[in-house]
Scaffold this active site. Structure first.
Site, PDB file in Angstrom:
ATOM      1  N   ASP A  67       0.812  -1.204   0.000  1.00 39.10           N
ATOM      2  CA  ASP A  67       0.000   0.000   0.000  1.00 39.10           C
ATOM      3  C   ASP A  67       0.853   1.265   0.000  1.00 39.10           C
ATOM      4  O   ASP A  67       0.465   2.288  -0.581  1.00 39.10           O
ATOM      5  CB  ASP A  67      -0.931   0.010   1.212  1.00 39.10           C
ATOM      6  CG  ASP A  67      -2.196  -0.816   0.969  1.00 39.10           C
ATOM      7  OD1 ASP A  67      -2.378  -1.295  -0.165  1.00 39.10           O
ATOM      8  OD2 ASP A  67      -2.988  -0.968   1.921  1.00 39.10           O
ATOM      9  N   ASN A 136      -5.930   9.429   1.170  1.00 42.47           N
ATOM     10  CA  ASN A 136      -6.404   8.863   2.440  1.00 42.47           C
ATOM     11  C   ASN A 136      -6.891   9.931   3.421  1.00 42.47           C
ATOM     12  O   ASN A 136      -8.067  10.001   3.728  1.00 42.47           O
ATOM     13  CB  ASN A 136      -5.298   8.040   3.101  1.00 42.47           C
ATOM     14  CG  ASN A 136      -5.271   6.607   2.626  1.00 42.47           C
ATOM     15  OD1 ASN A 136      -6.240   6.120   2.043  1.00 42.47           O
ATOM     16  ND2 ASN A 136      -4.167   5.921   2.842  1.00 42.47           N
ATOM     17  N   LYS A 152       0.634  17.074  26.055  1.00 39.62           N
ATOM     18  CA  LYS A 152       0.531  16.176  24.892  1.00 39.62           C
ATOM     19  C   LYS A 152      -0.758  16.374  24.104  1.00 39.62           C
ATOM     20  O   LYS A 152      -1.082  15.569  23.243  1.00 39.62           O
ATOM     21  CB  LYS A 152       0.599  14.715  25.345  1.00 39.62           C
ATOM     22  CG  LYS A 152       1.870  14.337  26.089  1.00 39.62           C
ATOM     23  CD  LYS A 152       1.849  12.875  26.462  1.00 39.62           C
ATOM     24  CE  LYS A 152       3.086  12.494  27.262  1.00 39.62           C
ATOM     25  NZ  LYS A 152       3.119  13.183  28.582  1.00 39.62           N
ATOM     26  N   ASP A 386     -19.740   8.295 -35.338  1.00 42.20           N
ATOM     27  CA  ASP A 386     -19.309   9.690 -35.417  1.00 42.20           C
ATOM     28  C   ASP A 386     -18.687  10.007 -34.063  1.00 42.20           C
ATOM     29  O   ASP A 386     -19.399  10.207 -33.077  1.00 42.20           O
ATOM     30  CB  ASP A 386     -20.478  10.630 -35.702  1.00 42.20           C
ATOM     31  CG  ASP A 386     -20.007  12.046 -36.044  1.00 42.20           C
ATOM     32  OD1 ASP A 386     -18.835  12.360 -35.727  1.00 42.20           O
ATOM     33  OD2 ASP A 386     -20.780  12.810 -36.623  1.00 42.20           O
ATOM     34  N   LEU A 388     -17.283  12.546 -32.894  1.00 49.65           N
ATOM     35  CA  LEU A 388     -17.476  13.893 -32.367  1.00 49.65           C
ATOM     36  C   LEU A 388     -18.403  14.650 -33.312  1.00 49.65           C
ATOM     37  O   LEU A 388     -17.962  15.262 -34.291  1.00 49.65           O
ATOM     38  CB  LEU A 388     -16.133  14.611 -32.224  1.00 49.65           C
ATOM     39  CG  LEU A 388     -16.124  15.970 -31.522  1.00 49.65           C
ATOM     40  CD1 LEU A 388     -16.841  15.904 -30.188  1.00 49.65           C
ATOM     41  CD2 LEU A 388     -14.696  16.441 -31.326  1.00 49.65           C
TER      42      LEU A 388
END
Length: 567
Positions: A67, A136, A152, A386, A388
């Protein structure tokens, strides 16, 4: 982005982890690429791909590793709009789901256009000069104190679209995407999201000192602003971007404009299997019971025409992103007959994607496109494309253009699909089975008076159709796309269409759709229209049927409207 486009892949760029297992996987990847006539470039994880990436080539990104390597791939491939496939040579991998043993089979499925592409929401963050994107999460947390007995926790003031959410008191916050919902967010008791084509952001408190402070879900367009009360660490995707912030610094987080395009194959575990096997999701703890059969809301296509129609839908949708990316930004143009007949690089890109999809599925069929014969096989089936329709509109940034794809059996259209990329409207029809727009049945209007009708016209060289019919009706409109004219007739947005001259690829798909919606389609004499008629360029009259006789009679009484059509 649609998986059919992957069939046009020309080049692979692989980001490779240093794991010993990756070396053998790369060797197999090299052999497969060589056997399939594809280029392959590899870089070590952490190195930039700029030296090996060719922007003008249809590229598939591959990561070989776990990953972590996949996240590096997302970081490099996503800004370039390159789809990415992950091959797992690591241990526990959640994002990467193709096993090395399935490498060749999965890649073959990809280049045959049979894979799918998940569009994954990303998150964009700005703070203190840093601009970063992640798939993520963004984590804002207290700076670890040098003395373990020092403070902390941190206090963070959070705003959502300018509204004050509140003060978060704890070790920090995670702003997670649906993909990131199974990481830090889940560990902090946030909800799990199926990340496939899902867009939202989660605001998740970390080690909160208040039990009532729970995770929040907001839309991906929400602008989240976080004000730091003291020194704070900012990390994107586990530290792939990192910045240390000072007191009163402001962090801005929102959904990124670009998605990460993650390739999925049949060799991947589905999401629910993955969270069951990798995260121990309890709903799949069946204690030896067999998994019940799949219940599908949609039946599988069972006829040849239904399968062909599904292929056509997939093919035209596959050109949405490339056409929209180039829309109004065309740099390369050349002319066929005059300056109004523009061919752009977008034509060829769209044609390549569609013809490749058809060739992979129906190699024995003939394929004809606006630019000429693509494949001549002598088959009774011919695809008429076609790529386009409305090129002039397209080149000038006008949204009225479409992609038109029809299947003919012995020169008779039996399947038609027309797609408008800018509005994401897709019309489809199978002869004898009705017409649909985005899956919803459509029919023509029931107006029976020409004076109360809205008309559409194509090329009108002298403006005679417009001048004759404008005052005697509710108006005449021209979009610059014959395919769209016929589709608008089919779904009741117009009552009739007149085209001075047409080519088969202009109208074949639209004719199937219009007829299945209840339209009458003829020439000005009232003779049923044939895609391949005696004339190379043919006039076309289409209406809701109720006003057809009146319309064609007036056209015959004013032959100057159409008698200059080329034979």
């Amino acid at each position: 982005m649609r998986g059919r486009r992957l069939a046009t892949t020309e080049e692979l760029v692989a980001i490779v982890s240093p794991a010993e297992e990756s070396e053998a996987a790369v060797q197999r990847l090299e052999t497969w690429a060589d056997d399939n006539g594809l280029g392959l470039q590899t870089v070590d994880v952490g190195d930039d791909i700029d030296d090996v990436y060719a922007p003008d080539s249809e590229t598939l990104g591959v990561t070989v590793g776990g990953d972590g390597t996949f996240l590096e791939g997302i970081k490099q491939f996503s800004p370039r709009n390159v789809p990415i496939l992950g091959v797992n040579t690591g241990t526990l991998a959640f994002l990467v789901r193709v096993d090395v043993d399935d490498l060749e089979a999965a890649l073959t499925e990809v280049v045959q256009g049979r894979a799918t592409i998940d569009e994954r929401q990303q998150v964009a963050v700005e703070a203190n000069g840093l601009e970063a994107t992640g798939i993520n999460d963004v984590m804002v947390k207290n700076v670890r104190p040098e003395n373990p007995i020092d403070r902390k926790i941190t206090k963070l003031d959070v705003f959502a679209d300018g509204q004050y959410v509140g003060e978060y008191d704890g070790t920090g916050l995670a702003i997670a995407t649906p993909t990131g919902s199974t990481g830090i967010s889940l560990s902090a008791n946030g909800p799990v999201h199926n990340p496939t084509n899902n867009s939202c952001l989660q605001i998740v408190p970390l080690h909160t000192h208040r039990m009532g402070v729970r995770p929040l879900i907001v839309s991906e367009n929400t602008e989240i602003r976080i004000v730091c009360s003291e020194e704070t660490d900012l990390l994107v995707d586990g530290g792939r971007f990192h910045e240390q912030l000072e007191t009163d610094d402001v962090i801005t987080v929102t959904g990124a404009k670009s998605t990460a395009n993650v390739v999925r194959t049949s060799y991947d575990d589905d999401f629910f299997t993955a969270i069951s096997e990798l995260l121990g999701w309890g709903a799949r703890d069946t204690a030896g019971k067999s998994i019940p059969p799949t219940i599908s809301s949609e039946s599988e296509p069972d006829s040849f025409e239904e399968r062909a129609c599904e292929l056509a839908k997939e093919a035209v949708r596959s050109v949405r992103n490339p056409l929209r990316n180039l829309h109004g930004k065309v740099e390369k143009e050349r002319y066929k007959t005059d300056a109004s007949d523009v061919i752009t690089e977008a034509d060829y890109l769209s044609e390549n994607i569609i013809t490749t999809a058809i060739e992979n599925e129906y190699p024995a069929h003939t394929i004809l496109t606006e630019e000429g014969v693509h494949t001549e096989t002598g088959s009774e089936y011919t695809w008429l494309i076609d790529p386009l329709d409305g090129t002039g509109n397209y080149a000038n940034g006008n949204p009225n253009y479409a992609v038109s794809l029809a299947l003919l059996e012995n020169d008779e259209p039996i399947v038609g699909v027309v797609y408008a990329p800018e509005t994401d409207e897709l019309w489809s029809a199978i002869a004898g089975e009705g017409a649909y727009k985005n899956g919803v049945p459509v029919t023509v209007t029931d107006r029976n008076a020409l004076e109360e009708s809205m008309l559409m016209s194509g090329y009108d060289p002298e403006g005679t159709f417009l001048s004759y019919f404008y005052d005697g009706t509710r108006g005449v409109r021209r979009l610059g796309s014959a395919a769209l004219h016929l589709c608008y007739l089919a779904n009741g947005s117009a009552d009739a269409v007149w085209e001075y001259d047409t080519y088969p690829w202009d109208v074949a798909a639209g004719i199937v759709i219009a007829r299945e919606a209840g339209a009458s389609v003829t020439d000005s004499s009232g003779t049923p229209f044939e895609v391949y008629g005696e004339k190379d360029r043919q006039e076309l009259v289409a209406s809701n049927g109720h006003i057809h006789d009146d319309l064609t009679t007036r056209l015959r009484d004013n032959e100057h409207l159409y008698n200059t059509v080329d034979n």
